[in-house]
Design a protein around this motif. Structure first.
Motif, PDB file in Angstrom:
ATOM      1  N   VAL A  43       0.843  -1.202   0.000  1.00  0.00           N
ATOM      2  CA  VAL A  43       0.000   0.000   0.000  1.00  0.00           C
ATOM      3  C   VAL A  43       0.877   1.250   0.000  1.00  0.00           C
ATOM      4  O   VAL A  43       0.634   2.202  -0.756  1.00  0.00           O
ATOM      5  CB  VAL A  43      -0.954  -0.003   1.206  1.00  0.00           C
ATOM      6  CG1 VAL A  43      -1.665   1.338   1.342  1.00  0.00           C
ATOM      7  CG2 VAL A  43      -1.971  -1.133   1.082  1.00  0.00           C
ATOM      8  N   ALA A  44       1.894   1.260   0.850  1.00  0.00           N
ATOM      9  CA  ALA A  44       2.761   2.432   0.961  1.00  0.00           C
ATOM     10  C   ALA A  44       3.504   2.700  -0.340  1.00  0.00           C
ATOM     11  O   ALA A  44       3.550   3.835  -0.828  1.00  0.00           O
ATOM     12  CB  ALA A  44       3.758   2.238   2.108  1.00  0.00           C
ATOM     13  N   THR A  45       4.091   1.656  -0.937  1.00  0.00           N
ATOM     14  CA  THR A  45       4.871   1.849  -2.166  1.00  0.00           C
ATOM     15  C   THR A  45       3.983   2.077  -3.384  1.00  0.00           C
ATOM     16  O   THR A  45       4.418   2.668  -4.371  1.00  0.00           O
ATOM     17  CB  THR A  45       5.775   0.629  -2.427  1.00  0.00           C
ATOM     18  OG1 THR A  45       4.967  -0.570  -2.476  1.00  0.00           O
ATOM     19  CG2 THR A  45       6.805   0.468  -1.325  1.00  0.00           C
ATOM     20  N   GLY A  46       2.738   1.604  -3.306  1.00  0.00           N
ATOM     21  CA  GLY A  46       1.852   1.764  -4.454  1.00  0.00           C
ATOM     22  C   GLY A  46       1.123   3.086  -4.499  1.00  0.00           C
ATOM     23  O   GLY A  46       0.836   3.612  -5.577  1.00  0.00           O
ATOM     24  N   LEU A  51       7.707   7.127  -3.631  1.00  0.00           N
ATOM     25  CA  LEU A  51       8.346   5.810  -3.546  1.00  0.00           C
ATOM     26  C   LEU A  51       8.297   5.056  -4.876  1.00  0.00           C
ATOM     27  O   LEU A  51       8.578   3.857  -4.908  1.00  0.00           O
ATOM     28  CB  LEU A  51       7.659   4.965  -2.456  1.00  0.00           C
ATOM     29  CG  LEU A  51       7.650   5.552  -1.048  1.00  0.00           C
ATOM     30  CD1 LEU A  51       7.040   4.570  -0.068  1.00  0.00           C
ATOM     31  CD2 LEU A  51       9.047   5.952  -0.604  1.00  0.00           C
ATOM     32  N   HIS A  52       7.929   5.759  -5.944  1.00  0.00           N
ATOM     33  CA  HIS A  52       7.903   5.117  -7.264  1.00  0.00           C
ATOM     34  C   HIS A  52       9.287   5.186  -7.896  1.00  0.00           C
ATOM     35  O   HIS A  52       9.538   5.952  -8.820  1.00  0.00           O
ATOM     36  CB  HIS A  52       6.856   5.772  -8.156  1.00  0.00           C
ATOM     37  CG  HIS A  52       5.453   5.496  -7.709  1.00  0.00           C
ATOM     38  ND1 HIS A  52       4.339   6.038  -8.333  1.00  0.00           N
ATOM     39  CD2 HIS A  52       4.969   4.740  -6.690  1.00  0.00           C
ATOM     40  CE1 HIS A  52       3.251   5.625  -7.712  1.00  0.00           C
ATOM     41  NE2 HIS A  52       3.605   4.830  -6.721  1.00  0.00           N
ATOM     42  N   TYR A 286      13.575  -4.675   5.529  1.00  0.00           N
ATOM     43  CA  TYR A 286      13.764  -3.914   4.300  1.00  0.00           C
ATOM     44  C   TYR A 286      12.984  -2.599   4.265  1.00  0.00           C
ATOM     45  O   TYR A 286      13.393  -1.656   3.595  1.00  0.00           O
ATOM     46  CB  TYR A 286      13.342  -4.753   3.092  1.00  0.00           C
ATOM     47  CG  TYR A 286      14.346  -5.805   2.709  1.00  0.00           C
ATOM     48  CD1 TYR A 286      15.476  -5.498   1.968  1.00  0.00           C
ATOM     49  CD2 TYR A 286      14.167  -7.133   3.095  1.00  0.00           C
ATOM     50  CE1 TYR A 286      16.392  -6.460   1.611  1.00  0.00           C
ATOM     51  CE2 TYR A 286      15.079  -8.113   2.744  1.00  0.00           C
ATOM     52  CZ  TYR A 286      16.193  -7.777   2.005  1.00  0.00           C
ATOM     53  OH  TYR A 286      17.101  -8.735   1.666  1.00  0.00           O
ATOM     54  N   SER A 287      11.866  -2.531   4.965  1.00  0.00           N
ATOM     55  CA  SER A 287      10.979  -1.392   4.731  1.00  0.00           C
ATOM     56  C   SER A 287      10.546  -0.641   5.969  1.00  0.00           C
ATOM     57  O   SER A 287      10.656   0.586   6.026  1.00  0.00           O
ATOM     58  CB  SER A 287       9.724  -1.873   3.975  1.00  0.00           C
ATOM     59  OG  SER A 287      10.093  -2.488   2.761  1.00  0.00           O
ATOM     60  N   LEU A 288      10.043  -1.339   6.972  1.00  0.00           N
ATOM     61  CA  LEU A 288       9.423  -0.647   8.100  1.00  0.00           C
ATOM     62  C   LEU A 288      10.440   0.098   8.961  1.00  0.00           C
ATOM     63  O   LEU A 288      10.059   0.932   9.772  1.00  0.00           O
ATOM     64  CB  LEU A 288       8.629  -1.652   8.954  1.00  0.00           C
ATOM     65  CG  LEU A 288       7.420  -2.277   8.245  1.00  0.00           C
ATOM     66  CD1 LEU A 288       6.711  -3.251   9.158  1.00  0.00           C
ATOM     67  CD2 LEU A 288       6.455  -1.201   7.765  1.00  0.00           C
ATOM     68  N   ARG A 289      11.741  -0.199   8.795  1.00  0.00           N
ATOM     69  CA  ARG A 289      12.784   0.571   9.474  1.00  0.00           C
ATOM     70  C   ARG A 289      13.191   1.790   8.649  1.00  0.00           C
ATOM     71  O   ARG A 289      14.022   2.587   9.073  1.00  0.00           O
ATOM     72  CB  ARG A 289      14.009  -0.322   9.717  1.00  0.00           C
ATOM     73  CG  ARG A 289      13.759  -1.491  10.653  1.00  0.00           C
ATOM     74  CD  ARG A 289      14.945  -2.416  10.701  1.00  0.00           C
ATOM     75  NE  ARG A 289      16.101  -1.731  11.297  1.00  0.00           N
ATOM     76  CZ  ARG A 289      17.354  -1.942  10.915  1.00  0.00           C
ATOM     77  NH1 ARG A 289      17.603  -2.763   9.932  1.00  0.00           N
ATOM     78  NH2 ARG A 289      18.338  -1.307  11.513  1.00  0.00           N
ATOM     79  N   ASN A 290      12.608   1.918   7.456  1.00  0.00           N
ATOM     80  CA  ASN A 290      12.974   2.987   6.536  1.00  0.00           C
ATOM     81  C   ASN A 290      12.106   4.223   6.796  1.00  0.00           C
ATOM     82  O   ASN A 290      10.876   4.129   6.873  1.00  0.00           O
ATOM     83  CB  ASN A 290      12.766   2.481   5.102  1.00  0.00           C
ATOM     84  CG  ASN A 290      13.299   3.432   4.074  1.00  0.00           C
ATOM     85  OD1 ASN A 290      12.908   4.592   4.030  1.00  0.00           O
ATOM     86  ND2 ASN A 290      14.177   2.937   3.222  1.00  0.00           N
ATOM     87  N   CYS A 295       7.057   7.549   6.592  1.00  0.00           N
ATOM     88  CA  CYS A 295       6.373   8.796   6.213  1.00  0.00           C
ATOM     89  C   CYS A 295       5.242   8.514   5.224  1.00  0.00           C
ATOM     90  O   CYS A 295       4.169   9.122   5.315  1.00  0.00           O
ATOM     91  CB  CYS A 295       7.375   9.772   5.598  1.00  0.00           C
ATOM     92  SG  CYS A 295       8.571  10.426   6.779  1.00  0.00           S
ATOM     93  N   ALA A 296       5.486   7.599   4.297  1.00  0.00           N
ATOM     94  CA  ALA A 296       4.447   7.247   3.315  1.00  0.00           C
ATOM     95  C   ALA A 296       3.240   6.624   4.011  1.00  0.00           C
ATOM     96  O   ALA A 296       2.090   6.904   3.652  1.00  0.00           O
ATOM     97  CB  ALA A 296       5.016   6.279   2.281  1.00  0.00           C
ATOM     98  N   LEU A 297       3.497   5.786   5.030  1.00  0.00           N
ATOM     99  CA  LEU A 297       2.395   5.173   5.777  1.00  0.00           C
ATOM    100  C   LEU A 297       1.604   6.226   6.551  1.00  0.00           C
ATOM    101  O   LEU A 297       0.373   6.163   6.604  1.00  0.00           O
ATOM    102  CB  LEU A 297       2.950   4.118   6.735  1.00  0.00           C
ATOM    103  CG  LEU A 297       3.481   2.831   6.088  1.00  0.00           C
ATOM    104  CD1 LEU A 297       4.121   1.939   7.138  1.00  0.00           C
ATOM    105  CD2 LEU A 297       2.371   2.089   5.370  1.00  0.00           C
ATOM    106  N   ARG A 298       2.318   7.183   7.141  1.00  0.00           N
ATOM    107  CA  ARG A 298       1.613   8.255   7.864  1.00  0.00           C
ATOM    108  C   ARG A 298       0.736   9.063   6.918  1.00  0.00           C
ATOM    109  O   ARG A 298      -0.397   9.419   7.250  1.00  0.00           O
ATOM    110  CB  ARG A 298       2.633   9.170   8.547  1.00  0.00           C
ATOM    111  CG  ARG A 298       3.384   8.525   9.703  1.00  0.00           C
ATOM    112  CD  ARG A 298       4.145   9.556  10.507  1.00  0.00           C
ATOM    113  NE  ARG A 298       5.061   8.923  11.448  1.00  0.00           N
ATOM    114  CZ  ARG A 298       6.365   8.800  11.232  1.00  0.00           C
ATOM    115  NH1 ARG A 298       6.907   9.270  10.106  1.00  0.00           N
ATOM    116  NH2 ARG A 298       7.141   8.216  12.132  1.00  0.00           N
TER     117      ARG A 298
END
Length: 307
Positions: A43-46, A51-52, A286-290, A295-298
């Motif tokens: 969801v975050a990357t899409g 993040l593209h 790979y991701s959730l520590r990034n 920020c994208a999730l927020r």
């Protein structure tokens, strides 16, 4: 007097009634957490255009594979633990093996592609956008899925064109190559040799590419001027390399060896490492520590609340 097997029985993790339900709850929680974590990354990357880029494109593919991998095996295992239904049809067993080897093989090559992407980004940052274009990323991602498909097709066809009779108990919680081969009435040496060579060549090639990429990355980090930057880069690359070694080590030890060395109790533990634990850890590593993903999730959560 041979009777062809029409179904298989998957030997559960435990036949003790007192242990089955706690195991069911444990693996259900792990499975739901795995799916939730990887769906969050997708969801975050899409949804976030920031993040593209190639790195998050590959991470999206990895998250999709990490959803598929436990989904292929865990639901049947949960059914066996809760309902004691350990029976799987011949076709169901064949499809389970095909999709699992497909996903695992694809992930092996995807990890090699991701390591190369990080190598170019860290060791050749000024040329990164010219070397790793989105078109190249799409070709590399499609290539990993295609190789995984044909690799799985070869392995599955070699196993399920054998004759199975007498015993139909698969000494594993899912249909895997070594325990299914052990049930064949026919000699399996030549097929095992083909499986060993193909899996060895493909798996070791991907691992060498991954290992060399990370060696160059670590050497590049050593030449960084800032100690803080070195510490941060070592922390990130170290966790990545740990996840990669865990996945490669467990998969290679499972498939790149003769079936005569198969040990049911040990192989159940090994298979859980790459089939259940690694898909759970990958989103965290790979991701959730990034910070960018956080920020994208927020932003995604705030948009949902606003809507």
């Amino acid at each position: 007097n041979l009777s062809t097997v029409s179904e298989f029985v998957l030997v559960g993790l435990s036949d003790v009634p007192a242990v089955r339900f706690p195991l069911f709850v444990l693996f259900l929680i792990i499975y739901l957490a795995t799916v939730a974590g990887n769906v969050t990354i997708l969801v975050a990357t899409g949804t976030d255009t920031r993040l593209h880029n190639p790195m998050y494109f590959f991470l999206g593919n990895l998250s999709l594979l990490d959803i598929l991998c436990p989904t292929i095996t865990v639901p049947k295992m949960l059914e066996a633990l809760l309902l004691e239904n350990k029976v799987i049809s011949f076709t169901g067993c064949m499809l389970q093996m095909f999709f699992l080897i497909d996903v695992v093989g694809t992930e092996i090559f995807l990890l090699a592609v991701m390591a190369y992407d990080r190598y170019v980004a860290i060791c050749h940052p000024l040329q990164y956008t010219n070397i790793v274009s989105m078109k190249l990323c799409a070709h590399l991602a499609i290539g990993t899925w295609v190789i995984g498909f044909f690799n799985s097709l070869l392995h599955t066809s070699l196993v399920f064109t054998l004759l199975f009779c007498d015993s139909n108990e698969v000494d594993q919680y899912y249909c895997d190559i070594p325990p299914v081969l052990a049930l064949s009435c026919l000699p399996t040496y030549s097929r095992e040799l083909v499986i060993l060579i193909v899996a060895g060549v493909l798996g070791s090639s991907a691992f060498v590419v991954t290992l060399i990429s990370y060696i160059y990355i670590l050497l590049s980090i050593l030449y960084m001027n800032s100690s803080e930057s070195r510490h941060k880069a070592f922390s990130t690359c170290g966790s990545h390399l740990t996840a990669v070694c865990l996945f490669y080590g467990t998969t290679i030890s499972t498939y790149v060896r003769p079936s005569s060395t198969y040990s049911p109790s040990q192989d159940r533990i090994v298979s859980m490492l790459y089939g259940i634990l690694t898909p759970l850890l990958n989103p965290i590593i790979y991701s959730l520590r990034n910070k960018e993903v956080k920020c994208a999730l927020r932003r995604a959560i705030s948009q949902v609340r606003t809507a």
